[in-house]
Scaffold this motif. Structure first.
Motif, PDB file in Angstrom:
ATOM      1  N   VAL A 180       9.876 166.654  47.346  1.00 52.71           N
ATOM      2  CA  VAL A 180      11.285 166.485  47.010  1.00 52.71           C
ATOM      3  C   VAL A 180      11.415 166.155  45.526  1.00 52.71           C
ATOM      4  N   CYS A 181      12.266 166.905  44.833  1.00 51.96           N
ATOM      5  CA  CYS A 181      12.586 166.616  43.430  1.00 51.96           C
ATOM      6  C   CYS A 181      14.010 166.080  43.362  1.00 51.96           C
ATOM      7  N   LYS A 182      14.184 164.952  42.706  1.00 49.49           N
ATOM      8  CA  LYS A 182      15.507 164.336  42.576  1.00 49.49           C
ATOM      9  C   LYS A 182      15.943 164.399  41.118  1.00 49.49           C
ATOM     10  N   HIS A 183      17.153 164.911  40.898  1.00 51.23           N
ATOM     11  CA  HIS A 183      17.699 164.996  39.542  1.00 51.23           C
ATOM     12  C   HIS A 183      19.044 164.282  39.488  1.00 51.23           C
ATOM     13  N   VAL A 184      19.209 163.417  38.492  1.00 52.00           N
ATOM     14  CA  VAL A 184      20.436 162.644  38.320  1.00 52.00           C
ATOM     15  C   VAL A 184      21.161 163.142  37.074  1.00 52.00           C
ATOM     16  N   TRP A 185      22.463 163.395  37.225  1.00 55.04           N
ATOM     17  CA  TRP A 185      23.278 163.948  36.142  1.00 55.04           C
ATOM     18  C   TRP A 185      24.488 163.047  35.915  1.00 55.04           C
ATOM     19  N   MET A 186      24.578 162.449  34.735  1.00 56.94           N
ATOM     20  CA  MET A 186      25.719 161.635  34.352  1.00 56.94           C
ATOM     21  C   MET A 186      26.763 162.527  33.681  1.00 56.94           C
ATOM     22  N   VAL A 187      27.966 162.578  34.277  1.00 51.83           N
ATOM     23  CA  VAL A 187      29.058 163.389  33.736  1.00 51.83           C
ATOM     24  C   VAL A 187      30.067 162.445  33.083  1.00 51.83           C
ATOM     25  N   ASP A 188      30.131 162.459  31.755  1.00 59.72           N
ATOM     26  CA  ASP A 188      31.024 161.571  30.999  1.00 59.72           C
ATOM     27  C   ASP A 188      32.362 162.246  30.704  1.00 59.72           C
ATOM     28  N   LYS A 189      33.370 161.397  30.328  1.00 60.28           N
ATOM     29  CA  LYS A 189      34.698 161.858  29.919  1.00 60.28           C
ATOM     30  C   LYS A 189      35.279 162.840  30.931  1.00 60.28           C
ATOM     31  N   PHE A 190      35.212 162.450  32.181  1.00 63.27           N
ATOM     32  CA  PHE A 190      35.616 163.358  33.258  1.00 63.27           C
ATOM     33  C   PHE A 190      37.068 163.794  33.130  1.00 63.27           C
ATOM     34  N   SER A 191      37.936 162.869  32.718  1.00 62.00           N
ATOM     35  CA  SER A 191      39.368 163.185  32.660  1.00 62.00           C
ATOM     36  C   SER A 191      39.687 164.254  31.630  1.00 62.00           C
ATOM     37  N   SER A 192      38.773 164.455  30.676  1.00 65.08           N
ATOM     38  CA  SER A 192      39.027 165.452  29.626  1.00 65.08           C
ATOM     39  C   SER A 192      38.347 166.787  29.908  1.00 65.08           C
ATOM     40  N   LEU A 193      37.722 166.922  31.050  1.00 62.42           N
ATOM     41  CA  LEU A 193      37.051 168.186  31.383  1.00 62.42           C
ATOM     42  C   LEU A 193      38.091 169.260  31.674  1.00 62.42           C
ATOM     43  N   GLY A 194      38.109 170.311  30.850  1.00 59.25           N
ATOM     44  CA  GLY A 194      39.124 171.337  31.015  1.00 59.25           C
ATOM     45  C   GLY A 194      38.602 172.685  31.465  1.00 59.25           C
ATOM     46  N   ALA A 195      37.299 172.874  31.384  1.00 63.34           N
ATOM     47  CA  ALA A 195      36.720 174.169  31.761  1.00 63.34           C
ATOM     48  C   ALA A 195      36.662 174.314  33.286  1.00 63.34           C
ATOM     49  N   GLN A 196      36.457 175.546  33.722  1.00 62.34           N
ATOM     50  CA  GLN A 196      36.407 175.811  35.165  1.00 62.34           C
ATOM     51  C   GLN A 196      35.191 175.155  35.810  1.00 62.34           C
ATOM     52  N   PHE A 197      34.041 175.187  35.094  1.00 70.82           N
ATOM     53  CA  PHE A 197      32.824 174.569  35.641  1.00 70.82           C
ATOM     54  C   PHE A 197      31.957 174.054  34.503  1.00 70.82           C
ATOM     55  N   TYR A 198      31.010 173.180  34.868  1.00 69.04           N
ATOM     56  CA  TYR A 198      30.063 172.601  33.922  1.00 69.04           C
ATOM     57  C   TYR A 198      28.679 172.645  34.551  1.00 69.04           C
ATOM     58  N   GLU A 199      27.662 172.772  33.681  1.00 74.63           N
ATOM     59  CA  GLU A 199      26.288 172.890  34.150  1.00 74.63           C
ATOM     60  C   GLU A 199      25.462 171.706  33.667  1.00 74.63           C
ATOM     61  N   SER A 200      24.567 171.236  34.531  1.00 76.71           N
ATOM     62  CA  SER A 200      23.646 170.174  34.150  1.00 76.71           C
ATOM     63  C   SER A 200      22.527 170.733  33.279  1.00 76.71           C
ATOM     64  N   GLU A 201      21.746 169.850  32.697  1.00 76.00           N
ATOM     65  CA  GLU A 201      20.523 170.273  32.035  1.00 76.00           C
ATOM     66  C   GLU A 201      19.550 170.828  33.082  1.00 76.00           C
ATOM     67  N   PRO A 202      18.753 171.824  32.718  1.00 77.15           N
ATOM     68  CA  PRO A 202      17.780 172.354  33.692  1.00 77.15           C
ATOM     69  C   PRO A 202      16.771 171.283  34.114  1.00 77.15           C
ATOM     70  N   PHE A 203      16.349 171.355  35.361  1.00 83.21           N
ATOM     71  CA  PHE A 203      15.300 170.482  35.876  1.00 83.21           C
ATOM     72  C   PHE A 203      14.376 171.310  36.761  1.00 83.21           C
ATOM     73  N   THR A 204      13.169 170.809  36.971  1.00 82.29           N
ATOM     74  CA  THR A 204      12.138 171.583  37.667  1.00 82.29           C
ATOM     75  C   THR A 204      11.924 171.063  39.084  1.00 82.29           C
ATOM     76  N   ALA A 205      11.863 171.999  40.032  1.00 87.87           N
ATOM     77  CA  ALA A 205      11.510 171.688  41.417  1.00 87.87           C
ATOM     78  C   ALA A 205      10.749 172.873  41.985  1.00 87.87           C
ATOM     79  N   GLY A 206       9.569 172.617  42.545  1.00 85.07           N
ATOM     80  CA  GLY A 206       8.765 173.696  43.110  1.00 85.07           C
ATOM     81  C   GLY A 206       8.345 174.742  42.092  1.00 85.07           C
TER      82      GLY A 206
END
Length: 323
Positions: A180-206
């Motif tokens: 099992v690989c666990k990845h934690v993503w902190m999303v800041d300034k949520f109220s100002s997010l205007g785009a349709q979607f956002y992507e986390s930094e890449p992480f490795t699993a398997g």
């Protein structure tokens, strides 16, 4: 060798004699009594040898192949060596003979399949041979000359008769170490997010790179009412063309106050290039924004993903047959 029956027996073994040693490989064992102790379970595997453009090994079970519930016999097999030596889309037809040296007479007892002259090796069938090559009682009888002074000699001749490609196919393989690989993503300034979607930094699993995709205002049937979360293979994509990964995954949004985290049950799906999976209705917008819930604190949320790659579906290669 008066004690040995050279006719076809119930195990389908045809026996004959030869004055010539095996063409391709021989193994001399000078301490059979020790071998029978150490290799009684899994058998002794010889070093590799080459014949007909392929690499082979001999596997010798001194007291029968336990995996096939064989006992009181010698078991001897020819196997094609190396996991990648024969693709599952190939068939190789082989005429082979196995040998035991009669040390009393100086000639060889030769073993062949009494039912089939040519054996077909392919990706799902990498070995052939004899579960009951010879009774252990006959083998250890000194008068037969097969075991003298705790020494025996066996060998093989391998002639490749025909090779052909069987066509398209696929192989579903389990990962040797699925962790099992666990990845934690902190999303800041949520109220100002205007785009349709956002992507986390890449992480490795398997051994593959992944990314989390967050839709703050939802996607599909969750649009306008929920947060949506998806898992995708990250770019650059290293998955071979035509292959898919069988993945178990789970998302979680952390409760930063009470630690009552929001994490629906895990899911399993096949992932491939350009295709991701997730949840369109992961959490209601109203619930997510309630201050006392702790999901959104100081205008930040914490998204967590657990990813386990269990297996891979590989498209079989389409190499041209050898002449």
């Amino acid at each position: 060798m008066a004690n040995l029956n050279l006719e076809k027996d119930v195990s389908g073994v045809l026996r004959s004699f030869s004055d010539s040693p095996p063409t391709h490989y021989s193994v001399e064992i000078q301490f059979f009594s020790l071998l029978i102790e150490k290799y009684s379970e899994n058998g002794y595997e010889s070093k590799e040898f080459e014949a007909g453009g392929y690499k082979w090994k001999l596997v010798f079970h001194p007291n029968g192949n336990k995996k096939k519930n064989v006992k009181d016999h010698i078991s001897l097999y020819l196997i094609i060596a190396g996991e990648d030596s024969l693709d599952s889309s190939w068939e190789v037809y082989v005429d082979f003979r196995l040998f035991l040296l009669d040390q009393n007479k100086g000639n060889y007892l030769v073993f062949e399949d009494a039912l089939t002259k040519k054996k077909c090796f392919h990706g799902a069938m990498r070995s052939a041979g004899f579960d009951k090559l010879i009774p252990l009682e006959d083998f250890t009888d000194v008068s037969n000359g097969l075991l003298v002074d705790d020494t025996c000699v066996f060998g093989a001749e391998v002639f490749v008769c025909k090779e052909r490609r069987t066509g398209k196919g696929e192989c579903l393989a389990r990962m040797k170490k699925a962790s099992v690989c666990k990845h934690v993503w902190m999303v800041d300034k949520f109220s100002s997010l205007g785009a349709q979607f956002y992507e986390s930094e890449p992480f490795t699993a398997g051994d593959y790179d992944w990314k989390i995709m967050l839709y703050p205002k939802g996607r599909g049937e969750g649009k306008g009412s929920h947060l949506s979360l998806f898992l995708h293979l990250a770019s650059p994509i290293t998955l071979p063309p035509g292959s898919e990964l069988f993945v178990e995954y789970r998302f979680c949004i952390l409760d930063q106050i009470h630690h009552q985290h929001h994490h629906p049950s895990s899911a399993k799906n096949w992932f491939r290039n350009g295709i991701g999976w997730g949840c369109r209705k992961f959490i209601e917008q109203e619930t997510f924004r309630q201050v006392d819930k702790g999901f959104l604190k100081n205008d930040a949320c914490i998204v967590e993903a657990e990813v386990t790659v269990h297996g891979i579906s590989k498209a079989l290669s389409q190499t041209s047959p050898q002449s």
